[in-house]
Design a protein around this motif. Structure first.
Motif, mmCIF file in Angstrom:
data_model
loop_
_atom_site.group_PDB
_atom_site.id
_atom_site.type_symbol
_atom_site.label_atom_id
_atom_site.label_comp_id
_atom_site.label_asym_id
_atom_site.label_seq_id
_atom_site.Cartn_x
_atom_site.Cartn_y
_atom_site.Cartn_z
ATOM 1 N N ASP A 196 0.863 -1.181 0.000
ATOM 2 C CA ASP A 196 0.000 0.000 0.000
ATOM 3 C C ASP A 196 0.900 1.232 0.000
ATOM 4 O OD1 ASP A 196 -2.084 1.803 0.128
ATOM 5 O OD2 ASP A 196 -2.501 1.476 2.257
ATOM 6 N N GLY A 197 0.932 1.921 -1.122
ATOM 7 C CA GLY A 197 1.754 3.115 -1.211
ATOM 8 C C GLY A 197 3.229 2.802 -0.997
ATOM 9 N N ALA A 198 3.830 3.467 0.000
ATOM 10 C CA ALA A 198 5.261 3.320 0.257
ATOM 11 C C ALA A 198 5.598 2.084 1.088
ATOM 12 C CB ALA A 198 5.783 4.573 0.981
ATOM 13 N N LEU A 199 4.586 1.334 1.484
ATOM 14 C CA LEU A 199 4.801 0.159 2.338
ATOM 15 C C LEU A 199 4.678 -1.129 1.544
ATOM 16 C CD1 LEU A 199 5.038 -1.356 5.077
ATOM 17 C CD2 LEU A 199 2.551 -1.095 5.294
ATOM 18 N N LYS A 200 5.651 -2.013 1.736
ATOM 19 C CA LYS A 200 5.578 -3.350 1.163
ATOM 20 C C LYS A 200 6.009 -4.351 2.238
ATOM 21 C CE LYS A 200 6.931 -4.220 -3.089
ATOM 22 N NZ LYS A 200 7.803 -4.488 -4.285
ATOM 23 N N ILE A 201 5.225 -5.435 2.368
ATOM 24 C CA ILE A 201 5.568 -6.528 3.278
ATOM 25 C C ILE A 201 5.722 -7.785 2.438
ATOM 26 C CG2 ILE A 201 4.957 -7.810 5.356
ATOM 27 C CD1 ILE A 201 3.000 -5.547 6.073
ATOM 28 N N GLN A 202 6.881 -8.446 2.581
ATOM 29 C CA GLN A 202 7.162 -9.643 1.802
ATOM 30 C C GLN A 202 7.532 -10.800 2.729
ATOM 31 O OE1 GLN A 202 10.025 -7.162 -0.459
ATOM 32 N NE2 GLN A 202 9.234 -8.204 -2.276
ATOM 33 N N ALA A 203 7.168 -12.001 2.306
ATOM 34 C CA ALA A 203 7.464 -13.208 3.070
ATOM 35 C C ALA A 203 8.550 -14.010 2.378
ATOM 36 C CB ALA A 203 6.202 -14.059 3.221
ATOM 37 N N LEU A 204 9.349 -14.721 3.157
ATOM 38 C CA LEU A 204 10.399 -15.588 2.639
ATOM 39 C C LEU A 204 10.505 -16.821 3.523
ATOM 40 C CD1 LEU A 204 13.725 -14.509 4.098
ATOM 41 C CD2 LEU A 204 11.917 -12.785 3.977
ATOM 42 N N ALA A 205 10.961 -17.911 2.938
ATOM 43 C CA ALA A 205 11.058 -19.176 3.663
ATOM 44 C C ALA A 205 12.238 -19.161 4.626
ATOM 45 C CB ALA A 205 11.217 -20.319 2.666
ATOM 46 N N VAL A 206 12.031 -19.777 5.794
ATOM 47 C CA VAL A 206 13.116 -20.006 6.754
ATOM 48 C C VAL A 206 13.121 -21.484 7.133
ATOM 49 C CG1 VAL A 206 13.185 -17.648 7.657
ATOM 50 C CG2 VAL A 206 11.607 -19.311 8.678
#
Length: 356
Positions: A196-206
């Motif tokens: 949303d706009g300037a915010l990005k949330i990304q997931a990655l495997a651990v």
């Protein structure tokens, strides 16, 4: 002498008066405190940027200053929570964060200590904000079953609250949670779970085998960034995607201290605890391994959370971080209430509170 006696008598009389009036005095203090609490908002004074509050710095074992895993993230004006461990919601309320404004909860995996506060979090968010939409719970595939179970368990409670408080407080369309699943990201890839706009949330495997899926979350807001590891052994994938982040929040378990627990359990014949303390060693990073990840990724600051075992007496923290200073000295061992600010347009990393 007479003057001293007079002063002593007056002090006694004053003390007796205060004691006799302790009820009315307490009510006055409570009224003033309640007004301050109801009109305060911990987010209001934050400047634009990324901000973190550790609402749960511990793991599954009881600790007086570290509750179940819970991280609050404020990005601009949006408020997210990563994992919902025991007492995390109550810590947010105590610290003055507007829990009715929680945008979404993100789950790293489905171990009980990361989800057992979800029901309370959804309920208090609902009634504190008179929310008309249910709480989004973002997580990898499998989150649907978790959300469905909590919604079933809390269904009757929601009816009671609506009937008692009406739609003014508890509109039924805002009750419960809704699942927002995403496909488990393959090694070497990121999956965007919110933007949303300037915010990005990304997931990655651990790496938390045999627990699958298990993910970390990378938050990017304008020119600032932070990574939240979730539960993981030392992970090359996490190191890769943590390159250059301002703040790395990494779980850690002291193998040396847990082995002391293991040997003690064997000595006293506690086979169950001996088995548990041996099994958990291979799917959590040690403090030294987390420091190695921070160093190799070139992060700005490392914050330890999911601290295992509980550090319950003086000297244990020194033993827990043994060897860390030689690898990555820019670190904080968090407690409940530790907070950090990353103002936008800046490279500052500000520890704004060390604990509650």
């Amino acid at each position: 002498m007479k003057k001293l006696t007079f002063t002593f008598v007056m002090l006694l009389l004053a003390a007796a008066f205060v004691y006799n009036q302790r009820g009315p005095i307490a009510k006055t203090i409570m009224a003033r405190g309640a007004e301050a609490r109801m009109t305060s908002n911990a987010i209001d004074d934050l400047e634009d940027g990324l901000h973190v509050v550790v609402c749960g710095a511990g793991g599954p074992l009881p600790s007086s200053n570290r509750s179940g895993p819970c991280i609050g993230v404020i990005a601009g004006e949006k408020f997210f929570v990563v994992d919902a461990g025991t007492n995390g919601l109550r810590n947010l309320v105590t610290l003055g964060y507007p829990v009715g404004d929680i945008q979404a909860v993100l789950l790293t995996h489905f171990h009980s200590d990361h989800i057992d506060g979800l029901g309370e979090m959804a309920t208090i968010r609902w009634v504190n904000g008179a929310n008309t939409s249910s709480l989004p719970v973002i997580g990898p595939e499998g989150v649907q079953a978790v959300v469905e179970g909590f919604n079933t368990a809390y269904a009757q409670d929601e009816i009671y609250r609506n009937e008692h408080h009406t739609d003014l407080v508890a509109p039924l369309k805002g009750a419960g949670m809704n699942a927002a699943p995403f496909p488990s990201p393959p090694e070497g890839s990121l999956v965007t779970v919110y933007e949303d706009g300037a915010l990005k949330i990304q997931a990655l495997a651990v790496e938390h085998d045999p627990v699958r899926p298990a993910v970390a979350y990378l938050f990017t807001y304008k020119d600032r960034s932070l990574m939240i590891s979730g539960d993981t052994a030392q992970s090359a994938n996490l190191e890769h995607f943590s390159q250059g982040v301002d703040l790395l929040l990494h779980e850690a378990l002291s193998h040396d201290l847990v082995m002391i627990m293991h040997e003690t359990a064997k000595k006293v014949g506690n086979e169950v605890l001996a088995k548990i303390t041996f099994d958990i060693l291979d799917y959590h990073a040690s403090p030294v391994e987390a420091a190695e990840t921070a160093r190799e990724a070139g992060v700005g600051h490392l914050v330890y959370y999911h601290v295992v075992p509980p550090l319950i007496f003086p000297g244990m923290e020194a033993a827990w971080v043994e060897g860390v200073d030689d690898i990555f000295p820019n670190y904080t061992v968090s407690e409940d209430g530790t907070s950090i600010s990353l103002p936008s347009g800046s490279t500052e990393i500000i520890i704004t509170a060390e604990g509650m």
